[in-house]
Scaffold this motif. Structure first.
Motif, PDB file in Angstrom:
ATOM      1  N   THR A 144       0.931  -1.312   0.009  1.00 12.42           N
ATOM      2  CA  THR A 144       0.113  -0.007  -0.265  1.00 12.42           C
ATOM      3  C   THR A 144       0.646   1.109   0.113  1.00 12.42           C
ATOM      4  N   THR A 192       1.128   3.547  -3.377  1.00 13.26           N
ATOM      5  CA  THR A 192       0.469   4.966  -2.989  1.00 13.26           C
ATOM      6  C   THR A 192       1.674   5.902  -3.197  1.00 13.26           C
ATOM      7  N   ASN A 205       1.539   8.414  -6.670  1.00  9.27           N
ATOM      8  CA  ASN A 205       1.049   9.803  -6.216  1.00  9.27           C
ATOM      9  C   ASN A 205       2.257  10.696  -6.216  1.00  9.27           C
ATOM     10  N   LEU A 263      -6.933   0.125  -5.421  1.00  7.18           N
ATOM     11  CA  LEU A 263      -8.045   1.143  -4.818  1.00  7.18           C
ATOM     12  C   LEU A 263      -7.495   2.036  -3.943  1.00  7.18           C
ATOM     13  N   ILE A 264      -6.601   1.666  -2.832  1.00  6.70           N
ATOM     14  CA  ILE A 264      -6.093   2.813  -1.877  1.00  6.70           C
ATOM     15  C   ILE A 264      -5.336   3.680  -2.679  1.00  6.70           C
ATOM     16  N   ALA A 309      -7.799   6.034  -4.351  1.00 10.98           N
ATOM     17  CA  ALA A 309      -8.416   6.913  -3.558  1.00 10.98           C
ATOM     18  C   ALA A 309      -7.553   8.319  -3.205  1.00 10.98           C
ATOM     19  N   VAL A 310      -6.350   8.095  -2.898  1.00  9.84           N
ATOM     20  CA  VAL A 310      -5.216   9.097  -2.574  1.00  9.84           C
ATOM     21  C   VAL A 310      -5.157   9.881  -3.755  1.00  9.84           C
ATOM     22  N   TYR A 318      -7.457  10.404  -6.364  1.00 15.13           N
ATOM     23  CA  TYR A 318      -8.723  11.258  -6.418  1.00 15.13           C
ATOM     24  C   TYR A 318      -8.687  12.360  -5.268  1.00 15.13           C
ATOM     25  N   LEU A 319      -8.154  12.317  -4.286  1.00 16.05           N
ATOM     26  CA  LEU A 319      -8.150  13.023  -3.196  1.00 16.05           C
ATOM     27  C   LEU A 319      -7.212  14.272  -3.773  1.00 16.05           C
ATOM     28  N   PRO A 348     -16.816  11.005 -10.176  1.00 11.80           N
ATOM     29  CA  PRO A 348     -16.394   9.797  -9.369  1.00 11.80           C
ATOM     30  C   PRO A 348     -16.656   8.368  -9.901  1.00 11.80           C
ATOM     31  N   ILE A 396     -14.128   5.374 -10.621  1.00 15.24           N
ATOM     32  CA  ILE A 396     -14.243   3.875 -10.060  1.00 15.24           C
ATOM     33  C   ILE A 396     -14.390   2.852 -11.234  1.00 15.24           C
TER      34      ILE A 396
END
Length: 265
Positions: free
Chosen positions: A40, A44, A48, A130-131, A134-135, A137-138, A149, A153
């Protein structure tokens, strides 16, 4: 906890014999060790940080392209990682004698293979797709370039399919082969060599997973890539490769289960 209490008595018959305990062991290998948080944090951070440098630091970069670039990075590198992680999942246990020992217990061969596919599939998709997604997208939301959204997804779902393709391929090869070189070599060669195969035989674009995350050779930008097009809200290219890859995952998994039934240890 005593050694005898590590296993729960369950009444399972046929192909389900031992499935519950094997699944528990498979999920524990991901979620009760450092594997899940290492993967993760690594993915991530890698994905990112690259995106952050482009979204926040590159003056000539169009922020609207950020979701498509996430699809690119998230689709190229994690399949290589899951191939490396899974290279010993079956063939390593066959060569070490662990598989023979496990199968001497009340465990079906189908349960053995499913315990490699399902927990690792869930673990890989959550930690590598997924994780980090999510980061990302933030980050896009903070930069004011967040895509729809639902589209994002759905795009993550395409990346997950790409990841599961390489996972199921590696497990199948672990059943078919008896040496580690073939198990890791074929998926890595495919991951790095798809573009050359597509250049030589263009119809392979409908069979291989390349266009799930990248446009076919000769395409402009990332518009020919399925995941990127979905995330960016662009017109979709053909979805035939997505359907074929989904079928390939089922085929690889089915071959692994079927062939393992007929192997001797």
């Amino acid at each position: 906890m005593s050694a005898n209490s590590e296993f729960e008595l369950r009444h399972e018959e046929g192909w389900r014999r031992g499935l519950g305990n094997m699944m528990d062991a498979g999920f524990a290998a991901w979620w009760s060790t450092n594997l899940w948080w290492v993967q993760t944090l690594m993915w991530t951070a890698i994905i990112n940080v690259i995106l952050a440098g482009l979204v926040w630091g590159a003056e000539t970069f169009d922020p609207q392209e950020a979701p498509a670039l996430f699809a690119l990075f998230g689709g190229l590198f994690p399949p290589i990682a899951i191939t490396i992680i899974m290279q010993d999942a079956v063939v390593g246990e066959k060569l070490s004698g662990t598989a023979a020992w496990v199968l001497s217990k009340p465990v079906s061969r189908t349960a053995f293979i499913l315990s490699k596919l399902v927990p690792s599939g869930v673990g890989a998709v959550v930690t590598m797709t997924l994780i980090p997604g999510a980061v990302a997208y933030l980050q896009f939301a903070l930069a004011g370039v967040a895509p729809d959204p639902l589209s994002f997804i759905l795009g993550l779902g395409v990346l997950a399919v790409n990841l599961l393709y390489f996972l199921s391929l590696t497990v199948m090869l672990g059943v078919l082969a008896n040496n580690r070189a073939a198990v890791i070599g074929v998926p890595l060669a495919l991951a790095f060599g798809q573009q050359y195969l597509l250049s030589m035989i263009p119809p392979l674009r409908y069979v291989l997973p390349w266009t799930l995350v990248l446009p076919p050779p000769g395409g402009e930008g990332l518009s020919g890539a399925i995941a990127a097009s979905i995330m960016a809200g662009q017109p979709l290219p053909t979805l035939i490769p997505l359907y074929v890859v989904l079928g390939s995952i089922l085929l690889f998994s089915g071959i692994a289960v079927w062939r393992f039934q007929h192997q001797e240890f």
